[in-house]
Write an enzyme that holds these catalytic residues in place. Structure first.
Site, PDB file in Angstrom:
ATOM      1  N   GLU A  74      32.961  23.988 -36.560  1.00  0.00           N
ATOM      2  CA  GLU A  74      34.279  24.233 -37.142  1.00  0.00           C
ATOM      3  C   GLU A  74      34.354  23.665 -38.558  1.00  0.00           C
ATOM      4  O   GLU A  74      33.893  22.557 -38.824  1.00  0.00           O
ATOM      5  CB  GLU A  74      35.350  23.582 -36.266  1.00  0.00           C
ATOM      6  N   CYS A  85      37.628  25.106 -31.279  1.00  0.00           N
ATOM      7  CA  CYS A  85      37.944  23.720 -30.949  1.00  0.00           C
ATOM      8  C   CYS A  85      39.011  23.573 -29.860  1.00  0.00           C
ATOM      9  O   CYS A  85      38.713  23.736 -28.690  1.00  0.00           O
ATOM     10  CB  CYS A  85      38.313  22.960 -32.209  1.00  0.00           C
ATOM     11  N   LYS A 136      42.713  30.847 -34.718  1.00  0.00           N
ATOM     12  CA  LYS A 136      42.826  29.820 -33.682  1.00  0.00           C
ATOM     13  C   LYS A 136      44.224  29.807 -33.081  1.00  0.00           C
ATOM     14  O   LYS A 136      45.222  29.693 -33.774  1.00  0.00           O
ATOM     15  CB  LYS A 136      42.493  28.458 -34.299  1.00  0.00           C
TER      16      LYS A 136
END
Length: 287
Positions: free
Chosen positions: A42, A154, A116
């Site tokens: 990331e 993540c 995300k």
């Protein structure tokens, strides 16, 4: 179809050019070792400012999809090496900012973006919610030259719904670029092993290494990038300190047959899953 995947990890600093050079180095190494799909961590192009700083000037690090120097370089690299490359970057879209993945196919074509979905605020020292909005793309699965893949970012990796939806959309391998350095390594890894096992789908996680500091603290990123097999077993795992590339190979057709045989998707009961659509678990009222 046999596919070789690679997870990478590296330390990042304030020098973006140096970070990009490192990223290219590990991707080239993965390709040299036969990887068809390579996962970078990331926010690999920058210091991970969202973890330990809250400074408005960091918004200037964001790039648009159309003008991103990161995407141009990584897309050209994917084409040159013939690898599928999910690329994470800090995206600006007009007045909105996102933590975004662009998936490049093995010929360098842009297959599309994923933003995300789950944005953390905490534990203390994580300011990501101040920099990025919750993603609006929904979860996706991309058909690439080396199988159909799903990619979360993540914090997405803690939510089983993310993995299940990507697999329902056809993902044969799950990828999670991440940046984490708190004291929850065991929990982090086991959560993703569960996603692999529950979906009978290999899973690849790439974390960063090294110490990064800001005005509000210091984070020691502990690496431990890994590849989990379709029953959740750890196939290969990196160490906690060094720049590394790890690889593993899977027969996707054999895994698909095993997945069908186990009936994990055949025996689902979507008609009973209404509480998942609410925050408090109550069955949604019918209109």
């Amino acid at each position: 179809m046999n596919v070789t995947v690679a997870a990478t990890q590296m330390a990042c600093g304030w020098d973006r050019a140096a970070n990009l050079e490192k990223a290219e180095t590990v991707v080239r190494e993965a390709a040299r070792r036969g990887a068809n799909i390579v996962l970078l961590q990331e926010m690999f192009a920058t210091h991970f400012f969202a973890f330990m700083d809250w400074k408005p000037e960091y918004f200037a690090l964001a790039e648009t999809v159309e003008d991103s120097a990161i995407l141009k370089r990584m897309g050209a690299l994917a084409k040159e090496l013939g690898v599928v490359l999910p690329v994470n970057f800090f995206e600006r879209a007009n007045n909105a900012y996102y933590n975004t993945i662009m998936v490049f196919d093995a010929d360098g074509r842009e297959l599309g973006i994923y933003r995300k979905s789950h944005i953390p605020l905490g534990p203390p020292g994580c300011f990501e919610k101040n920099y990025t909005s919750e993603g609006d793309t929904g979860f996706k699965a991309w058909k690439t030259q080396h199988g159909t893949i799903g990619v979360g970012v993540c914090w997405d990796q803690w939510f089983p719904e993310s993995a299940r939806i990507m697999c329902l959309l056809g993902a044969e391998i799950l990828f999670y670029p991440t940046g984490i350095g708190s004291d929850c390594h065991g929990h982090w890894q086991r959560a993703m092993q569960g996603h692999a096992a529950s979906n009978l789908t290999p899973l690849i996680a790439a974390n960063r290494v090294g110490r990064e500091s800001g005005e509000f603290g210091t984070t020691d990123f502990w690496g431990r990038s890994f590849v989990a097999g379709p029953t959740g077993e750890i196939v290969v795992e990196a160490g906690s300190e060094d720049q590394e590339v790890i690889t593993a190979s899977f027969d996707l057709e054999a895994i698909r047959e095993k997945r069908a045989t186990w009936g994990l998707f055949r025996d689902r009961r979507p008609d009973l899953y209404g509480p998942l659509l609410t925050l408090d678990g109550r069955t949604p009222q019918r209109s």
